[in-house]
Design a protein around this motif. Structure first.
Motif: not given
Length: 719
Positions: A357-373
């Motif tokens: 899965c590859t995601v492109w987004a403007g995010v502030q919490f990459q660590t949490f976001d990647r884990a959630a994905i």
């Protein structure tokens, strides 16, 4: 330069490509000290710097750039120690990876105004190590001692007139061992740090060539919009999608899990227009029976009633002298919910293909976001690639620890199952279905003695706890009290504040907002200090100086600088204008404002703002100035009629900028920014400029009208 995404990656640089570059120096090393302060050392080497054969130097920026200037400030830190030619410096946003974790917090994130302060030593050491490796490569080539070599503007100079550009040395430098320790420059030798630098991304943004997340597209990608429930957490009872499916360009309609525990309906189409047309054609019967339906008027009455009694104790002080004090002040303040309303609404591209899965987004919490994905897709985290995209603002909106918007987009991609999907939020989606700065009520009772000194201060705050349920709860909530509610009350003035807090629950998702609690606590504290000065018959600047005493030299320096530069007390204002003063400290910085305001046709108007800023060493003074200017305008917006999110029958009443007020160019006052000189390591500046502006403005309005403003936005009729 517009990026062509043949092998998509942020800013044209993938981490793999960065590490496996065919030519040039790629500096990789484990960050020294990364395990301190609760952080964990990265599992693999991290790469922050590439010097290409042509001399171009690309710095991986491990934060989100959304207007605050890290895309320039962090490369400046490396350029300083590297002795680079600034004209050859470039920036690229780092993808989500543990290599880019904050060296103190141990997660990859942007927020809390920490980017430059936490990276100050980290990035300088990267530059110093790279310089040492280049010098070592040159010394080896010339068969001389490294100590005989010097560097300047991207060139190594050796004995006998020898010289070599960094680009020509890059391959050889790559083979050199990475120094375990390096000596950093003395501040007196700085050539970049502390100097005004134009932003590396300014030209692309000014010309419209900068690619933001919302611009990003993959070949064959579909676009989706989601019909979200009118009340947070509501479900779909039934949906008739026949008319939507009949619209040309609509390829699918799917029900998905939406944020806040609810359900929504996604319309997937060939483009944004047919998707929005399809959504408008949906006939949805929403089931709101199982969720609470907030109402702003009812909530504010309940909050005021709660504020009449003590809450959980946050700080304890004697209030015994309150009843007998010769002078008293009693005040109740109200603050509404606020939307973040960044210029670029939330968006996300998801390409879900088999086991990747590859995601492109403007995010502030990459660590949490990647884990959630990873959790949403059922994939291992290493099978998820999250690219950080340049973003058009955020103010906290892109820092959702539950990653609702990303998970939503993944759910749409899973339901569609036939290729990449881009989920786009409209302005209406963001204002009606996003996250908000919580509403609050403050009740304060103050006792003053005959000399005007505060002898008792009883303070109750009512508001939702932002940190509850987030990964930060353990650190930010102590004894039931969320520090994101109380910060800004204590720490500046020596006052006997007895503070307690109520944290009622509400079916409204809340989130940090630029300045967090200080957006309301500073208003309360600085208008009340002004009111106490007036009751004491003392000039408000002199009163503040007395309260600060000798223990707050940085606060005094900021205040004195703003006062001196504004002409307060020495310059006569035009008829119909008045001075207002306020100051506040947060993120290690202090901002003091002296403003000039008037009241025209019954509405307060701000004309001029003079800022005194103490942020220790200003890495890029132009960025500090821009941060303060932007903070002033955003803060002015909180004072304007209509700057409030309200609820009725559980639904947000506002839709767009037509009924949710944000400041516009005519509202912008003239702003002069002055920085207190300092050689101490930098403190944060993304947020500190916002909290003290509204109280300074309100204090000026009092001098014009005799009315104390107890609400934001301003309402002279209610004062």
């Amino acid at each position: 330069m517009r990026i062509e995404w043949t092998n998509p990656s942020p800013n044209g640089v993938s981490r793999r490509g960065f590490l496996k570059s065919a030519g040039g120096l790629v500096l990789g090393f484990v960050v020294p000290g990364a395990a301190r302060a609760g952080a964990t050392a990265p599992a693999a080497p991290n790469a922050f710097l590439r010097i290409a054969p042509d001399g171009t130097i690309t710095v991986m920026v491990d934060r989100l750039e959304f207007g605050q200037g890290v895309h320039t400030a962090l490369p400046m830190l490396i350029a300083e120690e590297l002795d680079a030619d600034w004209s050859q410096m470039r920036g690229a946003l780092a993808p989500a990876a543990s290599a880019y974790n904050d060296p103190l917090f141990g997660i990859q994130m942007t927020g809390g105004s920490i980017s430059v302060s936490h990276s100050f030593t980290h990035y300088r050491e990267i530059g110093a190590r790279a310089r040492a490796m280049l010098v070592a490569a040159a010394a080896e080539r010339w068969q001389v001692e490294a100590a005989q070599c010097t560097t300047a503007k991207g060139v190594v100079f050796g004995p006998g007139g020898r010289k070599a550009r960094y680009g020509a040395l890059a391959d050889a430098a790559m083979a050199q061992p990475v120094p375990a320790t390096v000596k950093l420059k003395d501040a007196k030798d700085f050539r970049c740090i502390g100097k005004p630098f134009l932003r590396l991304d300014a030209r692309a943004k000014a010309s419209g060539r900068q690619q933001f997340g919302i611009d990003f597209a993959l070949p064959g990608m579909k676009v989706a919009v989601i019909a979200r429930p009118p009340v947070f957490g509501a479900r779909v009872r039934s949906v008739d999608a026949a008319k939507a499916r009949a619209i040309k360009g609509v390829v699918d309609v799917v029900e998905v899990a939406a944020g806040s525990g609810g359900r929504g309906v996604a319309v997937i189409a060939d483009g944004y227009w047919p998707a929005t047309q399809g959504r408008a054609a949906l006939a949805i019967d929403w089931d709101t029976s199982a969720v609470d339906k907030p109402d702003s008027s009812r909530q504010m009455r309940a909050y005021r009633a709660l504020a009449a009694s003590p809450g959980l104790p946050a700080s304890v002080a004697d209030t015994g002298r309150l009843a007998s004090a010769p002078k008293t002040i009693a005040a109740v303040y109200e603050f509404p919910y606020l939307a973040h309303a960044p210029m670029e609404p939330v968006n996300c591209v998801v390409d879900l293909q088999g086991d990747r899965c590859t995601v492109w987004a403007g995010v502030q919490f990459q660590t949490f976001d990647r884990a959630a994905i990873a959790t949403a897709t059922g994939l291992a985290p290493e099978r998820v690639t999250l690219h950080t995209m340049m973003s058009g603002g955020g103010f906290g909106r892109r820092g959702v620890t539950t990653s609702d918007d990303l998970v939503e987009a993944v759910n749409v991609a899973k339901a569609y199952g036939r290729g990449a999907v881009k989920v786009v939020w409209s302005r209406e989606d963001d204002i009606r279905g996003g996250y908000y700065r919580p509403s609050h009520v403050h009740k304060v009772d103050i006792g003053l003695d005959a000399d005007g000194d505060v002898v008792a201060w009883n303070h109750v705050i009512v508001g939702q706890a932002i940190s509850a349920g987030t990964p930060f709860e353990g650190a930010l909530i102590k004894d039931g009290i969320d520090s994101t509610t109380t910060e800004g009350i204590a720490g500046m003035y020596d006052l006997p504040v007895n503070l307690s807090v109520h944290h009622p629950k509400a079916n409204v998702p809340v989130l940090w907002w630029r300045g967090s609690a200080s957006t309301h606590t500073a208003f309360v504290m600085e208008t009340l200090v002004d009111e106490a000065a007036h009751a004491a018959g003392v000039d408000p600047v002199a009163y503040r100086r007395k309260l600060l005493g000798a223990t707050k030299p940085r606060h005094l320096a900021a205040l004195d600088l703003a006062v001196a530069k504004s002409g307060y007390g020495t310059r006569t204002l035009p008829v119909g204008r008045a001075w207002g003063v306020a100051m506040h400290g947060m993120a290690g910085s202090v901002v003091a404002y002296v403003v000039e305001a008037s009241v025209e046709k019954g509405l307060p108007r701000l004309h001029k703002v003079t800022a005194g800023v103490h942020c220790n060493l200003a890495v890029n003074p132009l960025a500090i100035e821009a941060q303060v200017q932007g903070a002033v305008l955003m803060a002015v917006g909180t004072t304007l009629p209509g700057a409030a999110v309200t609820f009725k029958d559980g639904a947000v009443e506002q839709r767009n900028f037509g009924d949710y007020t944000v400041a516009r160019m005519p509202d912008m006052p003239h702003v002069d920014v002055f920085i207190v000189p300092s050689g101490e390591p930098p403190s944060g500046m993304g947020e500190p400029g916002l909290p003290p502006l509204a109280p300074a403005f309100a204090n000026a309005v009092f001098r014009l009208t005799g009315k104390r403003l107890r609400k934001l936005p301003f309402d002279l009729d209610a004062a």
